[in-house]
Structures are given as structure tokens and as C-alpha cells.
Design a protein around this motif. Structure first.
Motif, PDB file in Angstrom:
ATOM      1  N   PRO A 170      27.075  22.637  58.760  1.00 25.19           N
ATOM      2  CA  PRO A 170      26.874  23.959  58.148  1.00 25.19           C
ATOM      3  C   PRO A 170      25.387  24.283  58.038  1.00 25.19           C
ATOM      4  CG  PRO A 170      28.337  22.591  56.809  1.00 25.19           C
ATOM      5  CD  PRO A 170      27.723  21.693  57.838  1.00 25.19           C
ATOM      6  N   LEU A 171      25.080  25.578  57.923  1.00 26.78           N
ATOM      7  CA  LEU A 171      23.697  25.980  57.678  1.00 26.78           C
ATOM      8  C   LEU A 171      23.265  25.569  56.270  1.00 26.78           C
ATOM      9  CD1 LEU A 171      23.760  29.530  59.265  1.00 26.78           C
ATOM     10  CD2 LEU A 171      22.276  27.663  59.967  1.00 26.78           C
ATOM     11  N   ASP A 213      19.322  29.322  53.267  1.00 27.88           N
ATOM     12  CA  ASP A 213      19.039  28.909  54.640  1.00 27.88           C
ATOM     13  C   ASP A 213      19.014  30.103  55.571  1.00 27.88           C
ATOM     14  OD1 ASP A 213      18.871  25.901  54.667  1.00 27.88           O
ATOM     15  OD2 ASP A 213      20.687  26.219  53.505  1.00 27.88           O
ATOM     16  N   VAL A 214      19.756  31.146  55.232  1.00 24.05           N
ATOM     17  CA  VAL A 214      19.713  32.370  56.029  1.00 24.05           C
ATOM     18  C   VAL A 214      20.207  33.527  55.172  1.00 24.05           C
ATOM     19  CG1 VAL A 214      22.036  31.988  56.965  1.00 24.05           C
ATOM     20  CG2 VAL A 214      20.459  33.467  58.203  1.00 24.05           C
ATOM     21  N   ILE A 251      19.274  37.058  59.856  1.00 25.60           N
ATOM     22  CA  ILE A 251      19.926  37.456  61.101  1.00 25.60           C
ATOM     23  C   ILE A 251      20.199  38.946  60.988  1.00 25.60           C
ATOM     24  CG2 ILE A 251      21.870  37.167  62.666  1.00 25.60           C
ATOM     25  CD1 ILE A 251      22.144  34.336  61.752  1.00 25.60           C
ATOM     26  N   ALA A 272      22.779  42.770  73.583  1.00 27.40           N
ATOM     27  CA  ALA A 272      23.686  41.680  73.234  1.00 27.40           C
ATOM     28  C   ALA A 272      24.936  41.695  74.116  1.00 27.40           C
ATOM     29  CB  ALA A 272      24.082  41.778  71.765  1.00 27.40           C
ATOM     30  N   LYS A 281      17.574  38.142  68.993  1.00 31.14           N
ATOM     31  CA  LYS A 281      17.737  37.184  70.083  1.00 31.14           C
ATOM     32  C   LYS A 281      17.808  35.736  69.619  1.00 31.14           C
ATOM     33  CE  LYS A 281      15.656  40.020  73.674  1.00 31.14           C
ATOM     34  NZ  LYS A 281      14.511  40.144  74.609  1.00 31.14           N
ATOM     35  N   LEU A 282      17.235  35.450  68.450  1.00 28.32           N
ATOM     36  CA  LEU A 282      17.247  34.061  67.996  1.00 28.32           C
ATOM     37  C   LEU A 282      18.567  33.710  67.321  1.00 28.32           C
ATOM     38  CD1 LEU A 282      13.712  33.259  66.549  1.00 28.32           C
ATOM     39  CD2 LEU A 282      14.562  33.052  68.867  1.00 28.32           C
ATOM     40  N   HIS A 283      18.995  32.452  67.529  1.00 28.75           N
ATOM     41  CA  HIS A 283      20.149  31.844  66.880  1.00 28.75           C
ATOM     42  C   HIS A 283      21.486  32.390  67.369  1.00 28.75           C
ATOM     43  CE1 HIS A 283      22.194  29.327  64.033  1.00 28.75           C
ATOM     44  NE2 HIS A 283      22.899  30.357  63.623  1.00 28.75           N
ATOM     45  N   ARG A 339      23.534  36.043  69.088  1.00 28.47           N
ATOM     46  CA  ARG A 339      23.422  37.385  69.658  1.00 28.47           C
ATOM     47  C   ARG A 339      24.825  37.911  69.889  1.00 28.47           C
ATOM     48  NH1 ARG A 339      20.029  39.143  75.080  1.00 28.47           N
ATOM     49  NH2 ARG A 339      19.129  41.013  74.164  1.00 28.47           N
ATOM     50  N   PRO A 397      28.633  39.455  68.530  1.00 23.16           N
ATOM     51  CA  PRO A 397      29.521  39.161  67.411  1.00 23.16           C
ATOM     52  C   PRO A 397      29.340  37.714  66.932  1.00 23.16           C
ATOM     53  CG  PRO A 397      30.723  40.243  69.191  1.00 23.16           C
ATOM     54  CD  PRO A 397      29.369  39.911  69.730  1.00 23.16           C
ATOM     55  N   GLU A 411      28.588  30.660  64.794  1.00 25.96           N
ATOM     56  CA  GLU A 411      27.258  31.200  64.558  1.00 25.96           C
ATOM     57  C   GLU A 411      26.803  30.977  63.110  1.00 25.96           C
ATOM     58  OE1 GLU A 411      29.586  32.733  66.486  1.00 25.96           O
ATOM     59  OE2 GLU A 411      28.457  32.147  68.274  1.00 25.96           O
ATOM     60  N   THR A 456      24.680  25.106  62.226  1.00 23.33           N
ATOM     61  CA  THR A 456      23.541  24.616  62.981  1.00 23.33           C
ATOM     62  C   THR A 456      23.942  23.236  63.510  1.00 23.33           C
ATOM     63  OG1 THR A 456      21.159  24.147  62.914  1.00 23.33           O
ATOM     64  CG2 THR A 456      22.404  23.640  60.923  1.00 23.33           C
ATOM     65  N   LYS A 481      22.734  18.879  63.935  1.00 16.64           N
ATOM     66  CA  LYS A 481      21.716  17.845  63.724  1.00 16.64           C
ATOM     67  C   LYS A 481      21.959  16.753  64.742  1.00 16.64           C
ATOM     68  CE  LYS A 481      23.874  15.455  59.761  1.00 16.64           C
ATOM     69  NZ  LYS A 481      23.704  15.206  58.320  1.00 16.64           N
TER      70      LYS A 481
END
Lengths: 415, 415
Positions: free
Chosen positions: A113-114, A197-198, A220, A360, A388-390, A392, A394, A399, A402, A404
């Protein structure tokens, strides 16, 4: 004022437990949340009525009130959406492959998870349960800050979700609510770097802009769609009409609706009258450039601002271009990188459009309205990323995770 | 002052051509760049001498001068690294799979360049060629802003890379250099939202901090590593000693070196003296908590700040913990999410550590020094991400790309 630091600390605790929760337990809890929503339909309708009364008092438009309004069916749908999330594949723990490197280390990239997700959103109460269920299934704690219009509805919905967790003996901190809709608190949430985290903003262009300018936590960006339909000189008239009518009128208020029609000069004289007729029948006003105006009866002259507006309404900008290059240049200059479509029977034009348009989602011979998590097969979405990061396009469960690297050694040291 | 808007506009043009460049052409150009570097060894050494003279004038430390210094071998290695990038698999254009949805749309997720990458970095001139070659191979235009210490070296290196492109009849705007090392220009670059798709800072903690606070463009945080080695009660002494000595002393100035040793209280009395002896032989000073101090002869008492410092030096913080839980809690509270290792023969301890420690790379029975793009098999890296969005851990070519959905229809409209 809400103590966001406290919410943040609680969320971190909630996140730690949730990250390790088995899929079966998460799914069971989601099903119980859906039941809880269904069982409390009347209370939810009552809370929603408070929001609607306030909206009437504040002279909120009927369109906005409709977005806000809950009905028994809409509540049922909210619960069903939670059940759908329970049925989705859990991304957490997946390691697509592992490899042994030349030192003999076994290396894998594990999906995790994030951590803690913040959501700032507007009006529609179903975003509360959608975001909460997606964050929960993907193992993330969530801090929800909805708009003031839906305050009572949102607050009760989160209470019901928390009650489900508490009843099951699980920490309710996985899903938390900011019970303060001031701009100050929102701004503080955007700078909660030690806890979030976001942050995902979901709403109109002004909300997204405010978050982009003020946030110091990673964000995002979602949503705004200044989308184009380009009718190439090799297009079929009937398909062109169907697609532009659908993209503009099937739901003008959403981010995947079309806002500008570009049409090749060779076919404009023949196509534009038919297109106009179909659009006018659907109540669409046209803002056309000077050349297109010659072939249109109801249009008004567009100015330069028309190429950059996301109308979210029964209005369409129209512009004649002399080549595919001009169409691509116009799109890349004015679009918001959301969804773009070409209508053509030319193979080379279709390939160039797919390759060179920066967005996208890029379509050949289909309506832009398909940019949607459920249409793409992700089951549900928390929003549509236009960055564009992470992520793009739906954003489904995947999404919201993350990775590790996990590395298994037997004493390796580096030369 | 450098006109960053102009650089940005040129970069966008450069990016558009580069995004569509066939892999073979990109590889040929990279090989020519490597040749160009090798052929101009003398000129590069001369430019580097200017930087070194300036460093001497400014009383820059010998360690820093060593990072700055180019030699014939180092220049040869720079060129060889470019050749390696040419040999790497090109991620651009890949579509892992396509699927047909229930509307009959054929949907694929295609890997495309990010667009324009900004790099802000410090001292070592090889970052210039590494970043330029990785950005180029992944189809991105790059704007390089190196530190003032290596100004002359960096500037000449970029000129040589641009000359290679110009000689081949290709736009030199794919690789550009900011010939102004002022903080004002750096700050402007951090807010170049209309032109930069991402900004990657690479350097010390203060640079990263400054970028995090000032940047309005999306950033990928790299580098700082406050990394821990936890010696569990079930660890083997010899392996523990080897790993801690390697993680601390094989290259103390890099971000994957260890900074804190955590050791279980049951074995501390027997392990710490041996570990101290080995570390002291390598010139390491220990900053220990009060309990650990009892078993150490050369250590000084740590204060609370020691748990948060990335020493990047021959210094190690040491702390005794009474359980795996305490170790994990300490790590999750103080680490920078870079690289963490446990030394243990306990299966359950290893699994809990892998699952519960929050970091880009988590090791069992291996040195943290392995967190590196080439070790992981990515060929090269542009930095090590310590954030959770987009990329985590070593970033190779794939991490310099994004995706777009390409959708093939035959007239579909949405109900």
C-alpha cells in the motif's frame, strides 16, 4: 478547528494494521460496510435532506442539487459498488517475478500500500464510499475531506463505515473524516507532509488548480478534460456524427466529454452541416472559428479562449484544420492530456494520431466517453489521472499501491 | 540570466522528435556520443582542470575534489557507461498486453517517454553523461543543471553531446545545459511547470530539501539514506560482523551505506565487542546509547539527533533493542525509506521484517550496499527514489517513462 495532526497519527496506526490485513478479512469487512449502508438507508436520506435544505437556502442550482441528492436507488448503488470492490482482485502482496542477481541475491518487487491517502473532493456523496472502499481494499488508510455541500451526508457515511470496523474489532482509523470544510483546514491537509503519502483532489478545475499551487504533499492530479474529436478527411460521415454527438451530449458534465471538434478543411463543407443538424437537435451551441462559420447556420464566432475551455455543458468549439499535423499541433497545445479521438479510415493517420497525440487515452474511431475505470475493466476507479507520474488515466486499485524491493541473501556483502 | 523559457520551448521540440526516434537511431547516436567523449579526452581534462583550480582556490576539501576530478580512466568509464546504455533494452513503445472490452474496444497501455526531464545535481561530472544518456535512450529531452563546482566540465560534456547530435543532423535540443549556477535560476527551474514533466534532484540532503520545498513541478525525490542494520537475537556472529562492516565502510559517502546498528539485547553483550573491534579496525567511531555503551570500549554517548543523521562518514550509531517490534518501530520512525537490513536465522523474524519495514529495499542477510541499479540488473540508474509515487528504489530506463492508453474502435459510442 480539526486536529489534522491527530487524524494523521491515527491514520498511520490504521495504515499499519491494514497493510497486513489478509484479503479475506478486508473483503468481509467491505461486505459488512455495504450491509451497514443498506440498513441505514433512512438515516442517510435524512442526513442528505439536511444538505438539500441547505442547498435550497443557498440557492444552489438544480443541476448541483441533483448531484448532491441521494435516493433509495442511489444508496443501493453505493452499497453495490462497495460489494464490487470486495470482488476485485487484491493487488497487495503480488510479486510479479523474482530474479537471482550475479551476487546470488534473490530480488523481487512486491506490491504494497501507499500508506495514508488524503482525498479532497466536491459535492457527490458517493465519492465518500467509493474512495473509502478502494483505499481500504488496497490496504491504505484514508482521510476524507468532502465539500461543505454534502457535509451531513458524508459525515454519516463515514460514521457508518467506521462503525462497521469497530463492530468487527478493527481500528476505525483506516477511514477518517475531516469534519471541518474550511479552506484553512483544506490548505493544512495539503501540507500534511509527515502523514500523507499522497493527496488526490477530485473536483472542478479550480479545486485542482488550488491543490497544485498549495500542496507540498505528493499529489495525483485528476480530472479536467479539454478533449478533442478530430474528423479526418478520410472519415465516414455517419460514424463522425455518431461519435461527436455521443462524446458531446451523452453526459456533458463529465471529464471525458468532448469540448472541441476539429475537422479537416477538405470535408468541412459537406460534413459540418450534417454535424450541426445532429448537435442542434441535442441542444448544443457551437462556437466556431471564422472558416467553419461559413458552413454553419447557428454558430457564433469563437475567440481564442474557446480552445482552452472545458465547457462541461451543451457547447462545442469547432475549428477547421488543413492537415493532420495542424490537428495534432492544436491538440497538444490546448488539451489537458485527458482523452483525444480521431475519426478516420486512413491507417497512417490513425497511427500518427495514436503516436503523436499526448494524452492519457487516445482513441481511433470511438467516443472519448469510454475513458473510465469500469469500461477499461478495472472494476472501479478513484479518479482519472491527467498527470504523467505514477498513474495515467483511470486509477483502479493497482494505482493506489507502490512497491518495495524485497531481497533474500545468505550473507552477501558488496565488493 | 539563462532564458529558461527558451530552453523549455526548445526542449519540448527536442522531446517531440526524440519520442518518435527509432531505437536503432538512438543507439547509434549514443555510440557516437561515447566516441566523441573518448576523442576529446584532452579537452575534457583541461576543462576539468579549471574546475579543480577553482576548487583549490576555494579551499574545497580533498574528498570533494576527488569527486570532481576526472582522469583518463574516469573519462573512459564515462564513455563506456554510455555504450552500456546503448545496449540496454528500449522500453519505449512496449505494450505489455492488449484486451478487448465488452464494447469491442481494443485497449492497450503503451509505454511512452515522460517528455522533458529536469536534473539538478551536484559535483560529480559523470552524472552529466549518465543522466543525458539515460534520458536520451528513454526518449526524453533533458535540461541539466549541474553544480557550480563542476561547471566547466559539465558545460564541455554537454557541448560534446550536442555536437554529436548536430553532426548527425538531429536537433541538439534533446540535451540542454543551464549555463548559470545561481540559486535564482535553480529556483526558476523548479517552477517551470509549463515545460518540465518531472524534476529529479540528485545530491545532498539540503539540495533535496530545497527542491521539495520550492518545486511546483512534479519531482522524484532521490537519495538520502539513513539506513539500519538490525542484528536479531538469532543472527550468526560472523555474518553480522561482515555485513555491518561492509555496509558501513565499503563506501561510507554513498546513500546505501548503513548509518545505525540496532542489536537485540540478548546477544549484545557477546556480539558488540567483536563488532566494535572489526569496525574500529576500519576506522569507524561509534555513537552508542547508554545500554550499548556498557559493552563498548571506544564509543561515545549518542544523543537523540544521532538516530536521524545520515553521517556519510566513518561514524555509526548503535542502539540496543529488546525485540523485533522495537527494531521495526525505531526503523519506521527514523529511516528515510531507502534501504534496511536484518541479520537473522529466524524465518518468522525475516518475514516480519520484510513485511513491516517501510523502505524502498528491505534485505535479509545481506548488506544494504546492494541497492543500486546495476546490481539489481537495470544496467544503469539515474538515481534511487525514496518516495512512493511513480518509482521506488533504483530508477533505470523504465522509471523514466510513463504510459498512455491506446484504444482501437470501429465507431463505438457510449450508452
Amino acid at each position: 478547528m480539526t486536529d489534522l495532526i491527530q487524524l494523521g497519527e491515527q491514520a498511520k496506526k490504521g495504515a499499519r494494521g491494514l497493510a497486513l490485513m489478509p484479503t479475506k478479512q478486508k473483503n468481509d469487512l467491505l461486505l459488512q460496510m455495504a450491509q451497514m449502508i443498506k440498513r441505514n438507508q433512512l438515516a442517510i436520506l435524512e442526513a442528505n435532506q439536511k444538505d438539500l435544505d441547505q442547498a435550497t437556502e443557498n440557492n444552489i442550482s438544480e443541476t448541483m442539487q441533483d448531484r448532491l441528492r441521494l435516493t433509495p436507488e442511489r444508496i443501493h448503488t453505493m452499497a453495490e459498488e462497495i460489494i464490487k470492490v470486495a470482488q476485485l482482485d487484491d493487488p497487495i502482496g503480488k510479486v510479479d517475478h523474482m530474479w537471482q542477481n550475479e551476487d546470488g541475491l534473490l530480488i523481487g518487487k512486491k506490491r504494497v500500500p501507499l500508506g495514508v491517502i488524503g482525498m479532497i473532493y466536491e459535492s457527490r456523496p458517493n465519492v465518500t464510499t467509493d474512495a473509502a472502499s478502494l483505499a481500504f481494499k488496497s490496504g491504505n488508510a484514508v482521510i476524507l475531506r468532502g465539500g461543505k455541500e454534502a457535509f451531513h451526508s458524508n459525515q454519516l457515511l463515514v460514521e457508518l463505515l467506521q462503525e462497521t470496523l469497530t463492530n468487527a474489532g478493527v481500528s476505525p482509523y483506516a477511514i477518517q473524516f475531516v469534519d471541518d470544510t474550511s479552506h484553512e483546514t483544506a490548505a493544512e491537509l495539503m501540507r500534511l507532509t509527515d502523514y500523507l503519502d499522497v493527496l488526490i483532489p477530485r473536483g472542478g478545475a479550480s479545486l485542482i488548480k488550488r491543490v497544485k499551487e498549495q500542496a507540498t504533499v505528493p499529489i495525483i492530479e485528476t480530472g479536467t478534460g479539454n478533449n478533442h474529436i478530430y474528423i479526418d478527411k478520410e472519415a465516414q460521415l455517419a460514424m463522425a456524427v455518431d461519435i461527436i454527438v455521443n462524446a458531446k451530449t451523452s453526459r456533458p458534465s463529465v471529464c471525458n466529454a468532448a469540448e472541441t471538434l476539429l475537422i479537416h478543411s477538405e470535408i468541412a463543407p459537406f460534413f459540418l452541416p450534417s454535424i450541426e443538424q445532429a448537435l442542434v437537435e441535442h441542444g448544443v451551441s457551437l462556437h466556431a472559428d471564422a472558416r467553419a462559420l461559413d458552413y454553419l447556420e447557428t454558430a457564433t464566432l469563437a475567440d481564442e479562449t474557446d480552445w482552452d475551455i472545458e465547457y462541461l455543458d451543451y457547447i462545442l468549439a469547432v475549428k477547421i484544420v488543413d492537415s493532420l499535423d495542424e490537428a495534432i499541433d492544436h491538440i497538444n497545445q490546448h488539451n489537458t492530456k485527458h482523452s483525444e479521438a480521431i475519426v478516420t479510415d486512413s491507417y497512417s493517420a490513425s497511427q500518427r494520431f495514436l503516436n503523436e497525440v499526448d494524452a492519457a487515452a487516445v482513441y481511433v474511431n470511438a467516443s472519448t466517453r469510454f475513458t473510465d475505470g469500469s469500461v477499461f475493466g478495472f472494476g472501479a476507479e478513484i479518479g482519472i489521472s491527467t498527470q504523467k507520474l505514477h498513474a495515467r488515466g483511470p486509477m483502479g486499485l493497482n494505482e493506489l499501491t507502490t512497491t518495495k524491493y524485497i531481497i533474500y541473501g545468505d550473507g552477501q556483502i558488496r565488493e
